[in-house]
Scaffold this motif. Structure first.
Motif, PDB file in Angstrom:
ATOM      1  N   VAL A   1       0.860  -1.189   0.000  1.00 54.09           N
ATOM      2  CA  VAL A   1       0.000   0.000   0.000  1.00 54.09           C
ATOM      3  C   VAL A   1       0.892   1.233   0.000  1.00 54.09           C
ATOM      4  CG1 VAL A   1      -1.648   1.278   1.429  1.00 54.09           C
ATOM      5  CG2 VAL A   1      -1.868  -1.166   1.196  1.00 54.09           C
ATOM      6  N   GLN A   2       0.423   2.296  -0.628  1.00 57.74           N
ATOM      7  CA  GLN A   2       1.143   3.564  -0.603  1.00 57.74           C
ATOM      8  C   GLN A   2       0.880   4.302   0.714  1.00 57.74           C
ATOM      9  OE1 GLN A   2       3.260   5.146  -2.830  1.00 57.74           O
ATOM     10  NE2 GLN A   2       3.321   3.168  -3.849  1.00 57.74           N
ATOM     11  N   GLU A   3       1.905   4.954   1.196  1.00 55.30           N
ATOM     12  CA  GLU A   3       1.768   5.778   2.397  1.00 55.30           C
ATOM     13  C   GLU A   3       0.597   6.748   2.251  1.00 55.30           C
ATOM     14  OE1 GLU A   3       5.264   8.067   3.210  1.00 55.30           O
ATOM     15  OE2 GLU A   3       4.509   8.820   5.126  1.00 55.30           O
ATOM     16  N   GLY A   4      -0.193   6.864   3.320  1.00 47.53           N
ATOM     17  CA  GLY A   4      -1.329   7.774   3.316  1.00 47.53           C
ATOM     18  C   GLY A   4      -2.629   7.142   2.850  1.00 47.53           C
ATOM     19  N   ARG A   5      -2.537   5.992   2.181  1.00 42.84           N
ATOM     20  CA  ARG A   5      -3.742   5.311   1.708  1.00 42.84           C
ATOM     21  C   ARG A   5      -4.252   4.352   2.778  1.00 42.84           C
ATOM     22  NH1 ARG A   5      -3.871   6.030  -3.973  1.00 42.84           N
ATOM     23  NH2 ARG A   5      -6.001   5.272  -3.842  1.00 42.84           N
ATOM     24  N   ILE A   6      -5.379   3.720   2.484  1.00 47.61           N
ATOM     25  CA  ILE A   6      -5.959   2.765   3.419  1.00 47.61           C
ATOM     26  C   ILE A   6      -5.382   1.373   3.190  1.00 47.61           C
ATOM     27  CG2 ILE A   6      -7.934   2.323   1.885  1.00 47.61           C
ATOM     28  CD1 ILE A   6      -9.653   1.925   4.412  1.00 47.61           C
ATOM     29  N   SER A   7      -5.083   0.692   4.284  1.00 49.81           N
ATOM     30  CA  SER A   7      -4.711  -0.727   4.235  1.00 49.81           C
ATOM     31  C   SER A   7      -5.892  -1.526   4.772  1.00 49.81           C
ATOM     32  CB  SER A   7      -3.489  -1.012   5.108  1.00 49.81           C
ATOM     33  OG  SER A   7      -2.344  -0.357   4.625  1.00 49.81           O
TER      34      SER A   7
ATOM     35  N   LYS B   1       3.429  -7.928  14.127  1.00 49.09           N
ATOM     36  CA  LYS B   1       4.704  -8.547  14.489  1.00 49.09           C
ATOM     37  C   LYS B   1       5.818  -8.035  13.583  1.00 49.09           C
ATOM     38  CE  LYS B   1       6.973 -12.987  15.315  1.00 49.09           C
ATOM     39  NZ  LYS B   1       8.210 -12.555  14.665  1.00 49.09           N
ATOM     40  N   TYR B   2       6.843  -7.481  14.227  1.00 52.99           N
ATOM     41  CA  TYR B   2       8.071  -7.122  13.526  1.00 52.99           C
ATOM     42  C   TYR B   2       9.036  -8.293  13.619  1.00 52.99           C
ATOM     43  CZ  TYR B   2       6.443  -2.246  13.814  1.00 52.99           C
ATOM     44  OH  TYR B   2       5.727  -1.082  13.707  1.00 52.99           O
ATOM     45  N   PRO B   3       9.996  -8.395  12.684  1.00 54.92           N
ATOM     46  CA  PRO B   3      11.001  -9.463  12.751  1.00 54.92           C
ATOM     47  C   PRO B   3      11.738  -9.456  14.087  1.00 54.92           C
ATOM     48  CG  PRO B   3      11.118  -8.328  10.642  1.00 54.92           C
ATOM     49  CD  PRO B   3      10.163  -7.545  11.492  1.00 54.92           C
ATOM     50  N   ALA B   4      11.998 -10.623  14.599  1.00 53.84           N
ATOM     51  CA  ALA B   4      12.751 -10.813  15.852  1.00 53.84           C
ATOM     52  C   ALA B   4      12.036 -10.250  17.075  1.00 53.84           C
ATOM     53  CB  ALA B   4      14.152 -10.209  15.755  1.00 53.84           C
ATOM     54  N   GLU B   5      10.749  -9.984  16.959  1.00 51.40           N
ATOM     55  CA  GLU B   5       9.958  -9.551  18.112  1.00 51.40           C
ATOM     56  C   GLU B   5       8.730 -10.439  18.240  1.00 51.40           C
ATOM     57  OE1 GLU B   5      11.016  -4.773  17.769  1.00 51.40           O
ATOM     58  OE2 GLU B   5       8.963  -5.435  18.129  1.00 51.40           O
TER      59      GLU B   5
ATOM     60  N   SER C   1       4.538  -1.183   8.436  1.00 56.16           N
ATOM     61  CA  SER C   1       5.031  -2.350   7.708  1.00 56.16           C
ATOM     62  C   SER C   1       5.433  -3.437   8.693  1.00 56.16           C
ATOM     63  CB  SER C   1       6.225  -1.967   6.827  1.00 56.16           C
ATOM     64  OG  SER C   1       5.841  -1.002   5.848  1.00 56.16           O
ATOM     65  N   ALA C   2       4.747  -4.570   8.618  1.00 57.67           N
ATOM     66  CA  ALA C   2       4.932  -5.669   9.566  1.00 57.67           C
ATOM     67  C   ALA C   2       4.057  -6.829   9.114  1.00 57.67           C
ATOM     68  CB  ALA C   2       4.523  -5.238  10.985  1.00 57.67           C
ATOM     69  N   VAL C   3       4.133  -7.940   9.838  1.00 60.26           N
ATOM     70  CA  VAL C   3       3.192  -9.046   9.625  1.00 60.26           C
ATOM     71  C   VAL C   3       2.027  -8.859  10.581  1.00 60.26           C
ATOM     72  CG1 VAL C   3       2.843 -11.533   9.709  1.00 60.26           C
ATOM     73  CG2 VAL C   3       5.020 -10.607   8.887  1.00 60.26           C
ATOM     74  N   TYR C   4       0.813  -8.959  10.074  1.00 63.09           N
ATOM     75  CA  TYR C   4      -0.401  -8.800  10.876  1.00 63.09           C
ATOM     76  C   TYR C   4      -1.097 -10.147  11.010  1.00 63.09           C
ATOM     77  CZ  TYR C   4       0.220  -3.808  10.655  1.00 63.09           C
ATOM     78  OH  TYR C   4       0.735  -2.536  10.797  1.00 63.09           O
TER      79      TYR C   4
ATOM     80  N   THR D   1      -2.445 -17.297   9.509  1.00 66.06           N
ATOM     81  CA  THR D   1      -1.071 -17.444   9.028  1.00 66.06           C
ATOM     82  C   THR D   1      -0.350 -16.110   8.864  1.00 66.06           C
ATOM     83  OG1 THR D   1      -1.986 -17.551   6.810  1.00 66.06           O
ATOM     84  CG2 THR D   1      -1.364 -19.644   7.839  1.00 66.06           C
ATOM     85  N   GLY D   2      -1.102 -15.015   8.934  1.00 65.29           N
ATOM     86  CA  GLY D   2      -0.466 -13.706   8.863  1.00 65.29           C
ATOM     87  C   GLY D   2      -0.472 -13.116   7.466  1.00 65.29           C
ATOM     88  N   THR D   3      -0.466 -11.784   7.413  1.00 64.69           N
ATOM     89  CA  THR D   3      -0.345 -11.031   6.167  1.00 64.69           C
ATOM     90  C   THR D   3       0.781 -10.027   6.327  1.00 64.69           C
ATOM     91  OG1 THR D   3      -2.705 -11.200   5.606  1.00 64.69           O
ATOM     92  CG2 THR D   3      -1.468  -9.408   4.585  1.00 64.69           C
ATOM     93  N   LEU D   4       1.731 -10.068   5.408  1.00 68.53           N
ATOM     94  CA  LEU D   4       2.846  -9.126   5.432  1.00 68.53           C
ATOM     95  C   LEU D   4       2.428  -7.837   4.738  1.00 68.53           C
ATOM     96  CD1 LEU D   4       5.802  -8.341   5.919  1.00 68.53           C
ATOM     97  CD2 LEU D   4       6.371  -9.486   3.757  1.00 68.53           C
ATOM     98  N   LEU D   5       2.337  -6.758   5.501  1.00 73.76           N
ATOM     99  CA  LEU D   5       1.962  -5.446   4.964  1.00 73.76           C
ATOM    100  C   LEU D   5       3.218  -4.629   4.710  1.00 73.76           C
ATOM    101  CD1 LEU D   5      -0.124  -3.211   4.315  1.00 73.76           C
ATOM    102  CD2 LEU D   5      -0.012  -2.564   6.737  1.00 73.76           C
ATOM    103  N   ALA D   6       3.329  -4.121   3.499  1.00 73.01           N
ATOM    104  CA  ALA D   6       4.430  -3.218   3.147  1.00 73.01           C
ATOM    105  C   ALA D   6       3.826  -1.877   2.760  1.00 73.01           C
ATOM    106  CB  ALA D   6       5.253  -3.787   1.999  1.00 73.01           C
ATOM    107  N   VAL D   7       4.166  -0.835   3.509  1.00 72.74           N
ATOM    108  CA  VAL D   7       3.673   0.512   3.219  1.00 72.74           C
ATOM    109  C   VAL D   7       4.808   1.268   2.542  1.00 72.74           C
ATOM    110  CG1 VAL D   7       2.693   2.633   4.151  1.00 72.74           C
ATOM    111  CG2 VAL D   7       2.122   0.428   5.190  1.00 72.74           C
ATOM    112  N   GLN D   8       4.576   1.621   1.298  1.00 79.75           N
ATOM    113  CA  GLN D   8       5.615   2.278   0.483  1.00 79.75           C
ATOM    114  C   GLN D   8       5.581   3.790   0.695  1.00 79.75           C
ATOM    115  OE1 GLN D   8       7.575   0.211  -1.019  1.00 79.75           O
ATOM    116  NE2 GLN D   8       6.284  -1.601  -0.766  1.00 79.75           N
ATOM    117  N   PRO D   9       6.744   4.402   0.971  1.00 84.66           N
ATOM    118  CA  PRO D   9       6.775   5.863   1.181  1.00 84.66           C
ATOM    119  C   PRO D   9       6.429   6.621  -0.109  1.00 84.66           C
ATOM    120  CG  PRO D   9       8.829   4.839   1.882  1.00 84.66           C
ATOM    121  CD  PRO D   9       8.036   3.795   1.169  1.00 84.66           C
TER     122      PRO D   9
END
Lengths: 113, 117
Positions: free
Chosen positions: A13-19, A38-42, A85-88, A105-113
């Motif tokens: 998703v683009q920054e500022g838009r809805i996820s 969830k962030y990696p290693a956390e 940006s994380a796994v939800y 199983t989780g969804t990896l969200l990537a928010v692009q600047p």
């Protein structure tokens, strides 16, 4: 065990838009639903929850919608930020005598600047 | 903000050896849990613990597993004789009350990565 399903492994998703992250479940006995980030290693971090007696819960930029007839819930993030940006993970609990969480199983969200 | 802490962050053990994973739940929490996540798979419930006894366990939690609250702060998971398939991230969690009551979610630690060789 497919009681909680997240069919989209990733979302960009683009920054500022809805996820919008989606989750389906099969067990009609679930009475409480949660979203964790969830962030990696956390470990998973609690975001927002909803009881089965409600259809919407809002907390700042995060809103969870529950459609019991469709056995579907969704998490809306508005506006999306790069730090989101994380796994939800969607999770549910049957309630009653059990406290265990059943995770998707989780969804990896990537928010692009 | 109070948090659940887990040690060690990474444990490497030979197959057949015993391993103890340690957790310090949030101090005023009463319910404690262990979950695991095998690489590429879901987070799975193992066991819940309340009032010094197991309240629920999954079919994964067989006789090789045990939990203990040896003092007022620690909560441990022991695997008696580890197998290759025990390799996973193990997460400890705690909450004040069950999730369905009073809207109290489970709080998770950062996990222990267990690698069985």
């Amino acid at each position: 065990d497919q009681q909680v399903k997240q069919n989209s492994p990733s979302l960009s998703v683009q920054e500022g838009r809805i996820s919008i992250l989606n989750c389906d479940y099969t067990n009609s006995m679930f009475d409480y639903f949660l979203w964790y980030k969830k962030y990696p290693a956390e470990g998973p971090t609690f975001l927002i929850s909803i009881s089965s007696i409600k259809d919407k819960n809002e907390d700042g930029r995060f809103t969870v919608f529950l459609n019991k007839s469709a056995k579907h819930l969704s998490l809306h993030i508005v506006p999306s930020q790069p730090g989101d940006s994380a796994v939800y993970f969607c999770a549910a609990t049957p309630g009653g005598a059990t406290n265990k969480l059943i995770f998707g199983t989780g969804t990896l969200l990537a928010v692009q600047p | 903000e109070p948090e659940v802490t887990q040690t060690p962050s990474h444990q490497v053990t030979q197959m057949g050896q015993e391993v103890i994973l340690r957790c310090v739940p949030i101090s005023n929490h009463l319910y404690f849990y262990w979950y695991r996540q095998i690489l590429g798979q879901k987070v799975e419930f193992l066991v819940s613990f309340y009032n010094n006894e197991i309240s629920e366990k999954s079919e994964i939690f067989d006789d090789q597993f045990s939990v203990e609250r040896p003092d007022g702060s620690n909560f441990t998971l022991k695997i008696r004789s580890t197998k290759l398939e025990d390799s996973a991230m193990y997460f400890c969690a705690s909450n004040i009350a069950p999730d369905s009551d009073s809207n109290q979610p489970q709080h998770f630690g950062d996990g222990t990565r267990l690698s069985i060789l």
